[in-house]
Design an enzyme around this catalytic site. Structure first.
Site, PDB file in Angstrom:
ATOM      1  N   CYS B  10      -8.470 -20.743  24.336  1.00  5.48           N
ATOM      2  CA  CYS B  10      -8.946 -21.002  22.974  1.00  5.48           C
ATOM      3  C   CYS B  10      -8.070 -22.173  22.549  1.00  5.48           C
ATOM      4  O   CYS B  10      -7.053 -22.623  22.939  1.00  5.48           O
ATOM      5  CB  CYS B  10      -8.697 -19.749  22.008  1.00  5.48           C
ATOM      6  SG  CYS B  10      -7.038 -19.108  21.828  1.00  5.48           S
ATOM      7  N   CYS B  13      -4.369 -21.680  21.787  1.00  4.51           N
ATOM      8  CA  CYS B  13      -3.432 -21.336  23.098  1.00  4.51           C
ATOM      9  C   CYS B  13      -3.094 -22.968  23.418  1.00  4.51           C
ATOM     10  O   CYS B  13      -1.927 -22.877  23.823  1.00  4.51           O
ATOM     11  CB  CYS B  13      -4.196 -20.772  24.169  1.00  4.51           C
ATOM     12  SG  CYS B  13      -4.777 -19.254  23.841  1.00  4.51           S
TER      13      CYS B  13
END
Lengths: 322, 80
Positions: B10, B13
């Protein structure tokens, strides 16, 4: 609560810009400045407060609390904890596995997964700014009810076989995560506030700008006719349109506020907001790693039907709360 | 020093990944940075929220977008 700001911005528009609030442009400019400042104040305040509370609820602790309850109160607890446990769609998979592996029933896990994204601090703050605290609280209550009922239905339908087999075989280690100090929590709340505002301010300002334009110019009669509480299809259409909008959800609230003043149903606006946050394609794609399409379809269908239902209900009771 | 960033890809991250790399560079540490996207491996660390950072097999944080500054102080403590 924001009367002072309303008057201040009225002075700004009338004396500095030399526009009258009785004209379309004056009305729009006033709406833009008043709403922007109000929303930013409330966003900062709410996100900071809720983030601080959230620092006490890690997913690991949430899992422990839930295990202590039985029956429907388990679903209710899971939904409530869904409000305060930090969650983003990128965490949905590890969270799902963690819950199931920890022996939490599938229906209860879904109670959490449904409520958690719907009730978030940013949506709450903007709802409060736009519609007042009563509507914001009602939104939270409806988010919890939807999670509880949705979870119970999933439980009754016995869908456990549609969870990927490996999830049940997974073994987790228990990490020892350190207890946070007061300073850590304040820092967490501060960085969370800055991070969320940094991410959403663009959408919110664009939303307010569109809202401002609607405020000054949109034809009230046409909007009431097509999207007012009198049109039964409006809620359904709002829910369907909302799903692909995901991350821009917050920008839609000031638009909804302006539309509401022009006669669009409150339930229609509410259904739209819930659907933008509750159902998102990125989350479905990630969840596919742990659950089979049939269960995803159940999750989407139950949540969507619930949202449409809530929309109609709000349209029915709107006159009592505004 | 072995660093692992846990996350399923994501936006948050990737943010943490670049912050970790910046922190390593600024401190001049000799460290390997690996990104773990496999859910089974992520779960083997027992974290339920991503992004997370693992320093030499120990979970440093989970479920937050730590800044370069925060990561630097974690790395400094771990390298002592």
């Amino acid at each position: 609560m924001f009367d002072w700001l309303y008057v201040l911005m009225k002075k700004l528009v009338e004396n500095v810009f030399g526009l009258s609030l009785d004209t379309g442009i004056g009305d729009s400019v006033h709406f833009f400045f008043y709403d922007s400042v109000k929303i930013i104040i409330l966003l900062g305040f709410m996100i900071f407060t809720i983030s601080y509370i959230r620092s006490y609820f890690s997913p690991e602790k949430t899992k422990e609390y839930i295990s202590k309850f039985n029956g429907i109160s388990k679903n209710v607890m899971a939904s409530f904890l869904g409000i305060v446990t930090p969650f983003c769609s990128c965490s949905s998979v590890p969270l799902f596995i963690g819950f199931v592996e920890g022996g939490i029933p599938l229906g209860v896990t879904f109670s959490f997964l449904i409520t958690s994204p719907i009730v978030n601090e940013a949506a709450f703050a903007i709802l409060w700014a736009s519609f007042g605290w009563k509507i914001a609280v009602l939104y939270v209550v409806m988010g919890v009810v939807l999670g509880v009922v949705g979870g119970i239905i999933i439980d009754k339908r016995k869908l456990e076989k549609y969870v990927e087999e490996y999830v049940y075989e997974m073994q987790m280690n228990r990490p020892d995560i350190e207890e946070l100090t007061f300073k850590d929590r304040i820092n967490f709340a501060k960085s969370n506030t800055l991070e969320i505002i940094g991410r959403v301010w663009k959408y919110v300002l664009v939303g307010i700008a569109i809202g401002a334009a609607i405020h000054g110019w949109a034809p009230e009669a046409a909007l009431t006719k097509y999207a007012g509480p009198g049109n039964p299809l409006a809620v359904l259409a709002a829910t369907i349109i909302a799903v692909p909008l995901y991350s821009n959800a917050l920008g839609t609230i000031p638009i909804a506020e302006a539309l509401l003043m022009k006669g669009v149903g409150l339930g229609t606006a509410m259904a739209f907001m819930m659907a933008t946050t509750a159902l998102s394609f990125p989350e479905m794609v990630l969840l596919r790693k742990v659950i089979k399409p049939k269960l995803i379809a159940n999750f989407v269908a139950i949540t969507a039907i619930g949202i449409v239902f809530i929309g109609y209900m709000f349209n029915g009771i709107a006159h009592l709360v505004i | 020093m072995k660093l692992k960033i846990l996350g399923m890809g994501c936006a948050k991250c990737s943010k943490v990944e670049s912050n970790v790399k910046d922190a390593v560079k600024e401190l001049g540490l000799d460290a390997t940075v690996e990104k773990v996207e496999d859910v089974k491996e992520i779960m083997s660390f027992g974290v339920m929220a991503t992004p997370a950072l693992v320093i030499d097999g120990k979970v440093a944080f989970a479920g937050k977008t730590a800044t370069t500054k925060e990561i630097k102080s974690m790395l400094e403590i771990a390298s002592k």
